[in-house]
Write a protein that holds these residues in place. Structure first.
Motif, PDB file in Angstrom:
ATOM      1  N   ASN A  52       4.836  -2.088 -12.847  1.00  0.00           N
ATOM      2  CA  ASN A  52       3.530  -2.650 -12.495  1.00  0.00           C
ATOM      3  C   ASN A  52       3.623  -4.180 -12.462  1.00  0.00           C
ATOM      4  O   ASN A  52       4.545  -4.785 -13.003  1.00  0.00           O
ATOM      5  CB  ASN A  52       2.420  -2.134 -13.410  1.00  0.00           C
ATOM      6  CG  ASN A  52       2.533  -2.628 -14.819  1.00  0.00           C
ATOM      7  OD1 ASN A  52       2.849  -3.783 -15.074  1.00  0.00           O
ATOM      8  ND2 ASN A  52       2.266  -1.746 -15.768  1.00  0.00           N
ATOM      9  N   LYS A  53       2.665  -4.815 -11.821  1.00  0.00           N
ATOM     10  CA  LYS A  53       2.741  -6.259 -11.565  1.00  0.00           C
ATOM     11  C   LYS A  53       2.779  -7.088 -12.842  1.00  0.00           C
ATOM     12  O   LYS A  53       3.493  -8.081 -12.920  1.00  0.00           O
ATOM     13  CB  LYS A  53       1.565  -6.696 -10.705  1.00  0.00           C
ATOM     14  CG  LYS A  53       1.673  -6.250  -9.282  1.00  0.00           C
ATOM     15  CD  LYS A  53       0.536  -6.786  -8.452  1.00  0.00           C
ATOM     16  CE  LYS A  53       0.664  -6.282  -7.026  1.00  0.00           C
ATOM     17  NZ  LYS A  53      -0.405  -6.807  -6.174  1.00  0.00           N
ATOM     18  N   LYS A  54       2.020  -6.674 -13.836  1.00  0.00           N
ATOM     19  CA  LYS A  54       1.978  -7.426 -15.096  1.00  0.00           C
ATOM     20  C   LYS A  54       3.358  -7.431 -15.763  1.00  0.00           C
ATOM     21  O   LYS A  54       3.844  -8.481 -16.190  1.00  0.00           O
ATOM     22  CB  LYS A  54       0.935  -6.814 -16.021  1.00  0.00           C
ATOM     23  CG  LYS A  54       0.756  -7.552 -17.312  1.00  0.00           C
ATOM     24  CD  LYS A  54      -0.309  -6.897 -18.173  1.00  0.00           C
ATOM     25  CE  LYS A  54      -0.401  -7.595 -19.509  1.00  0.00           C
ATOM     26  NZ  LYS A  54      -1.370  -6.929 -20.384  1.00  0.00           N
ATOM     27  N   GLU A  55       3.980  -6.258 -15.854  1.00  0.00           N
ATOM     28  CA  GLU A  55       5.314  -6.160 -16.455  1.00  0.00           C
ATOM     29  C   GLU A  55       6.336  -6.933 -15.642  1.00  0.00           C
ATOM     30  O   GLU A  55       7.198  -7.613 -16.193  1.00  0.00           O
ATOM     31  CB  GLU A  55       5.739  -4.699 -16.568  1.00  0.00           C
ATOM     32  CG  GLU A  55       4.988  -3.911 -17.595  1.00  0.00           C
ATOM     33  CD  GLU A  55       5.372  -2.449 -17.595  1.00  0.00           C
ATOM     34  OE1 GLU A  55       5.802  -1.934 -16.551  1.00  0.00           O
ATOM     35  OE2 GLU A  55       5.221  -1.818 -18.651  1.00  0.00           O
TER      36      GLU A  55
END
Length: 87
Positions: free
Chosen positions: A18-21
């Motif tokens: 995911n983008k955050k990770e």
């Protein structure tokens, strides 16, 4: 200053997160230099002279160091349960 190089496979693996990770991982990867900063959780992998792992929560980044060319090759990015099958 060492240059960070991603393989084709590691770029794909990064897109699957995911983008955050992915942003957290990229920020940590670009902090890599030799000698390694003490604030990063880096350990040498057994069985290889220049292979290391960077731990970011449940995600591991496996990389190799090339001292002659001053390069860091990112070999594998993934969750702990899957990433060590590569070696």
């Amino acid at each position: 200053m060492f240059k960070v190089i991603f393989t084709k496979d590691t770029k794909k693996e990064l897109k699957h997160l995911n983008k955050k990770e992915a942003l957290i991982i990229l920020n940590k990867i670009y902090l890599l230099d030799f000698p390694f900063p003490l604030n990063l959780n880096i350990k040498k992998l057994s069985g290889s002279k220049l292979s290391f792992r960077l731990r970011i929560n449940k995600i591991r980044v496996i990389f190799e160091l090339d001292n002659e060319k001053k390069e860091i090759w990112i070999k594998k990015i993934g969750y702990r349960k899957d990433v060590y099958r590569f070696f």
